[in-house]
Design a protein around this motif. Structure first.
Motif, PDB file in Angstrom:
ATOM      1  N   LEU A  12       0.828  -1.217   0.000  1.00 17.74           N
ATOM      2  CA  LEU A  12       0.000   0.000   0.000  1.00 17.74           C
ATOM      3  C   LEU A  12       0.860   1.265   0.000  1.00 17.74           C
ATOM      4  O   LEU A  12       0.556   2.232  -0.691  1.00 17.74           O
ATOM      5  CB  LEU A  12      -0.930   0.012   1.215  1.00 17.74           C
ATOM      6  N   ALA A  13       1.932   1.221   0.773  1.00 17.78           N
ATOM      7  CA  ALA A  13       2.797   2.407   0.882  1.00 17.78           C
ATOM      8  C   ALA A  13       3.474   2.730  -0.446  1.00 17.78           C
ATOM      9  O   ALA A  13       3.882   3.867  -0.686  1.00 17.78           O
ATOM     10  CB  ALA A  13       3.847   2.190   1.970  1.00 17.78           C
ATOM     11  N   VAL A  15       2.000   2.265  -3.440  1.00 21.93           N
ATOM     12  CA  VAL A  15       1.019   2.598  -4.481  1.00 21.93           C
ATOM     13  C   VAL A  15       1.127   4.046  -4.990  1.00 21.93           C
ATOM     14  O   VAL A  15       1.115   4.260  -6.203  1.00 21.93           O
ATOM     15  CB  VAL A  15      -0.422   2.267  -4.022  1.00 21.93           C
ATOM     16  N   PRO A  16       1.272   5.046  -4.115  1.00 22.37           N
ATOM     17  CA  PRO A  16       1.354   6.414  -4.648  1.00 22.37           C
ATOM     18  C   PRO A  16       2.506   6.613  -5.633  1.00 22.37           C
ATOM     19  O   PRO A  16       2.316   7.209  -6.705  1.00 22.37           O
ATOM     20  CB  PRO A  16       1.536   7.270  -3.391  1.00 22.37           C
ATOM     21  N   ALA A  20       2.619   7.361  -9.775  1.00 20.41           N
ATOM     22  CA  ALA A  20       3.399   8.444 -10.395  1.00 20.41           C
ATOM     23  C   ALA A  20       4.285   7.891 -11.508  1.00 20.41           C
ATOM     24  O   ALA A  20       4.412   8.493 -12.576  1.00 20.41           O
ATOM     25  CB  ALA A  20       4.240   9.157  -9.340  1.00 20.41           C
ATOM     26  N   LEU A  44       0.170  -9.569  -5.898  1.00 20.92           N
ATOM     27  CA  LEU A  44      -0.428 -10.277  -4.771  1.00 20.92           C
ATOM     28  C   LEU A  44      -0.667 -11.751  -5.094  1.00 20.92           C
ATOM     29  O   LEU A  44      -0.642 -12.596  -4.207  1.00 20.92           O
ATOM     30  CB  LEU A  44      -1.712  -9.576  -4.335  1.00 20.92           C
ATOM     31  N   LYS A  91      -3.215  18.333  -9.873  1.00 18.93           N
ATOM     32  CA  LYS A  91      -4.132  19.307  -9.299  1.00 18.93           C
ATOM     33  C   LYS A  91      -3.422  20.605  -8.951  1.00 18.93           C
ATOM     34  O   LYS A  91      -4.032  21.655  -8.873  1.00 18.93           O
ATOM     35  CB  LYS A  91      -4.803  18.726  -8.064  1.00 18.93           C
TER      36      LYS A  91
ATOM     37  N   ASP B   7       7.007   3.633   4.644  1.00 17.99           N
ATOM     38  CA  ASP B   7       6.286   4.789   4.127  1.00 17.99           C
ATOM     39  C   ASP B   7       7.194   6.019   4.145  1.00 17.99           C
ATOM     40  O   ASP B   7       7.331   6.724   3.152  1.00 17.99           O
ATOM     41  CB  ASP B   7       5.068   5.019   5.012  1.00 17.99           C
ATOM     42  N   ASP B  64       3.634  15.475  -7.154  1.00 10.19           N
ATOM     43  CA  ASP B  64       2.261  15.922  -7.302  1.00 10.19           C
ATOM     44  C   ASP B  64       1.313  14.722  -7.324  1.00 10.19           C
ATOM     45  O   ASP B  64       0.244  14.731  -6.723  1.00 10.19           O
ATOM     46  CB  ASP B  64       2.137  16.707  -8.613  1.00 10.19           C
ATOM     47  N   VAL B  65       1.722  13.687  -8.042  1.00 10.23           N
ATOM     48  CA  VAL B  65       0.906  12.468  -8.114  1.00 10.23           C
ATOM     49  C   VAL B  65       1.022  11.682  -6.811  1.00 10.23           C
ATOM     50  O   VAL B  65       0.019  11.199  -6.268  1.00 10.23           O
ATOM     51  CB  VAL B  65       1.326  11.585  -9.309  1.00 10.23           C
ATOM     52  N   VAL B  66       2.247  11.579  -6.303  1.00  7.40           N
ATOM     53  CA  VAL B  66       2.455  10.829  -5.058  1.00  7.40           C
ATOM     54  C   VAL B  66       1.576  11.392  -3.930  1.00  7.40           C
ATOM     55  O   VAL B  66       0.978  10.654  -3.155  1.00  7.40           O
ATOM     56  CB  VAL B  66       3.936  10.855  -4.638  1.00  7.40           C
ATOM     57  N   SER B  67       1.457  12.716  -3.919  1.00  4.44           N
ATOM     58  CA  SER B  67       0.709  13.349  -2.828  1.00  4.44           C
ATOM     59  C   SER B  67      -0.791  13.066  -2.913  1.00  4.44           C
ATOM     60  O   SER B  67      -1.529  13.345  -1.973  1.00  4.44           O
ATOM     61  CB  SER B  67       0.955  14.862  -2.839  1.00  4.44           C
ATOM     62  N   GLN B  68      -1.225  12.518  -4.043  1.00  2.00           N
ATOM     63  CA  GLN B  68      -2.640  12.149  -4.149  1.00  2.00           C
ATOM     64  C   GLN B  68      -2.953  10.899  -3.329  1.00  2.00           C
ATOM     65  O   GLN B  68      -4.120  10.554  -3.144  1.00  2.00           O
ATOM     66  CB  GLN B  68      -3.028  11.921  -5.621  1.00  2.00           C
ATOM     67  N   GLY B  69      -1.918  10.225  -2.871  1.00  2.27           N
ATOM     68  CA  GLY B  69      -2.120   9.080  -1.998  1.00  2.27           C
ATOM     69  C   GLY B  69      -2.633   7.847  -2.734  1.00  2.27           C
ATOM     70  O   GLY B  69      -2.435   7.707  -3.930  1.00  2.27           O
ATOM     71  N   VAL B  70      -3.276   6.967  -1.988  1.00  6.14           N
ATOM     72  CA  VAL B  70      -3.779   5.715  -2.551  1.00  6.14           C
ATOM     73  C   VAL B  70      -5.256   5.883  -2.903  1.00  6.14           C
ATOM     74  O   VAL B  70      -6.064   6.130  -2.015  1.00  6.14           O
ATOM     75  CB  VAL B  70      -3.625   4.550  -1.553  1.00  6.14           C
ATOM     76  N   PRO B  71      -5.619   5.779  -4.164  1.00  7.53           N
ATOM     77  CA  PRO B  71      -7.041   5.873  -4.512  1.00  7.53           C
ATOM     78  C   PRO B  71      -7.833   4.768  -3.793  1.00  7.53           C
ATOM     79  O   PRO B  71      -7.339   3.644  -3.672  1.00  7.53           O
ATOM     80  CB  PRO B  71      -7.052   5.641  -6.033  1.00  7.53           C
ATOM     81  N   HIS B  73     -10.210   2.760  -4.507  1.00  8.39           N
ATOM     82  CA  HIS B  73     -10.465   1.455  -5.140  1.00  8.39           C
ATOM     83  C   HIS B  73      -9.229   0.571  -5.127  1.00  8.39           C
ATOM     84  O   HIS B  73      -9.341  -0.660  -5.050  1.00  8.39           O
ATOM     85  CB  HIS B  73     -11.020   1.634  -6.560  1.00  8.39           C
ATOM     86  N   LEU B  74      -8.048   1.195  -5.159  1.00  9.02           N
ATOM     87  CA  LEU B  74      -6.824   0.396  -5.104  1.00  9.02           C
ATOM     88  C   LEU B  74      -6.549  -0.089  -3.683  1.00  9.02           C
ATOM     89  O   LEU B  74      -6.080  -1.205  -3.480  1.00  9.02           O
ATOM     90  CB  LEU B  74      -5.640   1.203  -5.649  1.00  9.02           C
ATOM     91  N   ALA B  75      -6.866   0.769  -2.712  1.00 13.78           N
ATOM     92  CA  ALA B  75      -6.706   0.349  -1.311  1.00 13.78           C
ATOM     93  C   ALA B  75      -7.632  -0.836  -1.021  1.00 13.78           C
ATOM     94  O   ALA B  75      -7.215  -1.824  -0.393  1.00 13.78           O
ATOM     95  CB  ALA B  75      -7.012   1.513  -0.379  1.00 13.78           C
ATOM     96  N   LEU B  77      -8.810  -2.965  -3.166  1.00 15.89           N
ATOM     97  CA  LEU B  77      -8.310  -4.129  -3.909  1.00 15.89           C
ATOM     98  C   LEU B  77      -7.231  -4.862  -3.115  1.00 15.89           C
ATOM     99  O   LEU B  77      -7.277  -6.082  -2.960  1.00 15.89           O
ATOM    100  CB  LEU B  77      -7.749  -3.666  -5.256  1.00 15.89           C
ATOM    101  N   VAL B  78      -6.271  -4.094  -2.598  1.00 16.93           N
ATOM    102  CA  VAL B  78      -5.166  -4.705  -1.858  1.00 16.93           C
ATOM    103  C   VAL B  78      -5.685  -5.386  -0.590  1.00 16.93           C
ATOM    104  O   VAL B  78      -5.301  -6.508  -0.273  1.00 16.93           O
ATOM    105  CB  VAL B  78      -4.090  -3.653  -1.501  1.00 16.93           C
TER     106      VAL B  78
END
Lengths: 183, 88
Positions: A12-13, A15-16, A20, A44, A91, B7, B64-71, B73-75, B77-78
């Motif tokens: 999970l960590a 994924v961001p 990118a 997985l 954004k 993290d 910029d994308v990284v800061s959007q975090g985990v969407p 639906h992906l969280a 899914l995991v």
């Protein structure tokens, strides 16, 4: 056998940054998210082949890159969306970077050959070592170094950055002057 | 469990870009005495400022994308796949 929560959290960590990377490869947010989803499914399903204690981000990035490459070969006839969707995913952008400059940079980056772009992103943005980047791309460390160097040189050319002076406050003025000279 | 470390590691990573080889540390005019001037392509000499700027823009775009975090639906899914038997 359930997934070890510690392993799950490592996934999970990542994924961001996986997103990118996927966006910088595909240039398209929808394809990027499909790619990340496919990567997670595959990872997985084969989590047993991950050795705990080794580099989870590098493992996941390798899977994603291989998926992208095989998909890319299949979809070769599709035109890469280098200009459109990527901007929409962003954004905001840092204050120190002007909008025009940011657009210029993004466009220039999209013009790089994909192997150079991915090498530059892995080392320069994802924070991987050259060794890790080489492992992810399945090539020699020297190849990664050379791709990164060529990428940066090409970027500097595309952005018409010749030296320190170009970053000064006069840059805009000079750009106007250069654009006005028709000879 | 200590997974927080992972993290932090990802977030705090900085660029690993090495200087473009060969790096022009000094102005061109200052050729050291007794050293043969080796011909270099002009594009092989990117100044530190230029490199820093490219690196900065690169990370700004990426983060910029990284800061959007985990969407979500992906969280989901995991988490869902994590509950299943790995062999399924």
């Amino acid at each position: 056998m359930k997934l070890d929560p510690a392993i799950r959290d490592q996934v999970l960590a990542t994924v961001p940054s996986l997103r990118a990377f996927a966006i910088s490869l595909s240039g398209n947010i929808d394809r990027a998210d499909d790619l990340v989803q496919e990567t997670l499914l595959r990872a997985l399903a084969h989590i047993d082949s991950f050795e705990p204690g080794t580099n989870m981000p590098a493992w996941l990035f390798t899977i994603l890159r291989n998926l992208f490459r095989s998909e890319y070969r299949k979809r070769r006839r599709e035109v890469e969306d280098v200009d459109g969707r990527y901007a929409e995913t962003l954004k905001s952008h840092p204050e120190q970077t002007g909008r025009v400059e940011f657009e210029e940079f993004r466009t220039a980056l999209a013009k790089l050959p994909s192997d150079q772009r991915e090498a530059l992103i892995l080392v320069g943005a994802s924070g991987f070592s050259y060794d890790d980047a080489a492992a992810i791309c399945g090539c020699a460390v020297g190849t990664i170094k050379s791709r990164v160097n060529r990428a940066r040189t090409r970027l500097a050319d595309l952005l018409a950055i010749d030296g320190v002076d170009d970053f000064g406050p006069d840059r805009a003025t000079r750009a106007v002057l250069a654009g006005g000279g028709r000879n | 469990m200590g997974e927080g470390g992972q993290d932090d590691d990802m977030k705090q990573r900085k660029t690993n870009l090495e200087p473009v080889e060969p790096v022009a540390e000094k102005p061109q005019s200052q050729e050291p005495m007794g050293r043969t001037s080796t011909p270099q392509k002009p594009e092989a000499r990117l100044g530190r400022e230029v490199q820093a700027r490219i690196g900065q823009q690169l990370r700004a775009m990426y983060n910029d994308v990284v800061s959007q975090g985990v969407p979500p639906h992906l969280a989901d899914l995991v988490r869902r796949l994590g509950e299943q038997d790995a062999e399924q």
